[in-house]
Design a protein around this motif. Structure first.
Motif, PDB file in Angstrom:
ATOM      1  N   PHE A  86       0.934  -1.174   0.070  1.00  0.00           N
ATOM      2  CA  PHE A  86       0.049   0.208  -0.051  1.00  0.00           C
ATOM      3  C   PHE A  86       0.793   1.160   0.080  1.00  0.00           C
TER       4      PHE A  86
ATOM      5  N   CYS B 229      -1.147   0.648  12.806  1.00  0.00           N
ATOM      6  CA  CYS B 229      -0.213  -0.180  12.026  1.00  0.00           C
ATOM      7  C   CYS B 229       0.557  -1.182  12.994  1.00  0.00           C
ATOM      8  N   PRO B 230       0.156  -2.577  12.889  1.00  0.00           N
ATOM      9  CA  PRO B 230       0.715  -3.329  13.821  1.00  0.00           C
ATOM     10  C   PRO B 230       2.294  -3.400  13.950  1.00  0.00           C
ATOM     11  N   GLN B 231       2.997  -2.972  12.749  1.00  0.00           N
ATOM     12  CA  GLN B 231       4.597  -3.121  12.469  1.00  0.00           C
ATOM     13  C   GLN B 231       5.116  -1.432  13.224  1.00  0.00           C
TER      14      GLN B 231
ATOM     15  N   CYS C 125       5.040   0.896  11.137  1.00  0.00           N
ATOM     16  CA  CYS C 125       6.176   1.405   9.940  1.00  0.00           C
ATOM     17  C   CYS C 125       5.388   2.647   9.236  1.00  0.00           C
ATOM     18  N   ILE C 126       4.510   3.424   9.843  1.00  0.00           N
ATOM     19  CA  ILE C 126       3.985   4.594   9.063  1.00  0.00           C
ATOM     20  C   ILE C 126       4.664   5.799   9.681  1.00  0.00           C
TER      21      ILE C 126
ATOM     22  N   CYS D  43       6.703  -3.196   5.941  1.00  0.00           N
ATOM     23  CA  CYS D  43       5.215  -3.446   5.924  1.00  0.00           C
ATOM     24  C   CYS D  43       4.760  -4.967   5.802  1.00  0.00           C
ATOM     25  N   LEU D  44       3.792  -5.255   6.444  1.00  0.00           N
ATOM     26  CA  LEU D  44       3.134  -6.696   6.217  1.00  0.00           C
ATOM     27  C   LEU D  44       2.250  -6.923   5.109  1.00  0.00           C
ATOM     28  N   HIS D  45       1.830  -5.655   4.619  1.00  0.00           N
ATOM     29  CA  HIS D  45       0.772  -5.786   3.422  1.00  0.00           C
ATOM     30  C   HIS D  45      -0.524  -6.155   4.119  1.00  0.00           C
ATOM     31  N   CYS D  46      -0.631  -6.027   5.350  1.00  0.00           N
ATOM     32  CA  CYS D  46      -1.889  -6.445   6.001  1.00  0.00           C
ATOM     33  C   CYS D  46      -3.275  -5.721   5.458  1.00  0.00           C
ATOM     34  N   GLY D  47      -3.154  -4.464   5.196  1.00  0.00           N
ATOM     35  CA  GLY D  47      -4.329  -3.546   4.857  1.00  0.00           C
ATOM     36  C   GLY D  47      -5.027  -2.909   5.852  1.00  0.00           C
ATOM     37  N   LEU D  48      -4.557  -3.001   7.343  1.00  0.00           N
ATOM     38  CA  LEU D  48      -5.208  -2.512   8.217  1.00  0.00           C
ATOM     39  C   LEU D  48      -5.382  -0.690   8.037  1.00  0.00           C
ATOM     40  N   CYS D  49      -4.192  -0.348   7.718  1.00  0.00           N
ATOM     41  CA  CYS D  49      -4.143   1.237   7.532  1.00  0.00           C
ATOM     42  C   CYS D  49      -5.216   1.532   6.531  1.00  0.00           C
TER      43      CYS D  49
ATOM     44  N   ILE E 170       4.593   5.193   4.268  1.00  0.00           N
ATOM     45  CA  ILE E 170       4.752   3.860   4.801  1.00  0.00           C
ATOM     46  C   ILE E 170       6.315   3.290   4.560  1.00  0.00           C
TER      47      ILE E 170
HETATM   48  S1  SF4 Z   1      -0.237  -2.685   5.351  1.00  0.00           S
HETATM   49 FE1  SF4 Z   1      -0.283  -3.329   7.456  1.00  0.00          FE
HETATM   50  S2  SF4 Z   1       1.895  -3.262   8.130  1.00  0.00           S
HETATM   51 FE2  SF4 Z   1       1.583  -2.123   6.153  1.00  0.00          FE
HETATM   52  S3  SF4 Z   1       1.628   0.024   6.761  1.00  0.00           S
HETATM   53 FE3  SF4 Z   1      -0.664  -0.618   6.708  1.00  0.00          FE
HETATM   54  S4  SF4 Z   1      -1.237  -1.441   8.664  1.00  0.00           S
HETATM   55 FE4  SF4 Z   1       1.295  -1.169   8.632  1.00  0.00          FE
END
Ligand code: SF4
Ligand code: SF4
Length: 204
Positions: free
Chosen positions: A149, A165-167, A169-170, A183-189, A178
């Motif tokens: 993302f 963000c769980p890591q 990293c923003i 980044c985990l690519h989790c999509g939570l952001c 980012i």
């Molecule tokens: S995709 Fe997940 S790990 Fe990556 S910036 Fe967004 S919240 Fe953080």
């Protein structure tokens, strides 16, 4: 890290998962030995009677993944090339991997065909670090697909993505940024952004 070092992790793991698709388009996966890694190329072999062999020949592609004890994962996706000079390559592979002599004794080894992946994309993903670390590499003339993302100029600086963000990293900025390598690519952001300022990379 280099592409060669990335592939060397798979060689050190040795038994890794190779995925192909069958004639019905269904995914198939099995464990295969990485026989050799040289000059950014990954070598393996399989017997002509196997479904795996037929799928390699028909699609010309494979995806490979392996994980070592340090939780470092490598993924490769690329074009597969069957090597000419079959006997010479199989002999070389047996020299580098002597245990193969027990599985295919004597002349039976020549039922095997050598392949290499020399064009595609490799990804290193270190889950043993905090934050996680990832890096992508081109193999040969392959290209790196943009994943994950990114934050666009529509960002209003509310900080909601950073808090979720769980890591962690923003980073703050205008717009926020980012750190792609963490980044985990989790999509939570993206799910939490109130103004839809976060886009999936590679879709623009
Ligand atoms: S995709 Fe997940 S790990 Fe990556 S910036 Fe967004 S919240 Fe953080
Ligand atoms: S949640 Fe959206 S608007 Fe808020 S800082 Fe993050 S990207 Fe910007």
């Amino acid at each position: 890290m280099t592409a060669q070092e990335c592939l060397q992790i798979l060689r050190n793991v040795k038994d890794v998962a190779f995925a192909t698709t069958d004639e019905d388009g269904f995914p198939q996966v099995r464990m295969i030995d990485v026989m050799l890694v040289e000059e950014g190329k990954l070598y393996f072999c399989t017997a002509r009677g196997k479904d795996f062999y037929r799928q390699l020949i028909s699609s010309g592609r494979a995806a490979v993944t392996g994980l070592n004890r340090e939780y470092q994962m490598v993924r490769v996706s690329g074009k597969v090339r069957k090597l000419s000079d079959q006997k010479a390559w199989i002999d070389r592979i047996f020299e580098e991997n002597p245990s193969m002599k027990g599985v295919y004794p004597g002349e039976s080894r020549y039922i095997l065909e050598p392949f290499c992946i020399e064009e595609g994309e490799a990804e290193f993903f270190d889950l043993g670090k905090n934050p996680i670390y990832r890096e992508s590499f081109c193999l040969g003339r392959g290209r790196i697909r943009r994943k994950g993302f990114e934050i666009t100029d529509a960002c209003i600086g509310c900080g909601e993505c950073m808090r979720n963000c769980p890591q962690q990293c923003i980073e703050e900025g205008a717009p926020y940024v980012i750190r792609q390598e963490n980044c985990l690519h989790c999509g939570l952001c993206q799910e939490n952004c109130p103004v839809q300022a976060i886009e999936r990379r590679g879709e623009a």
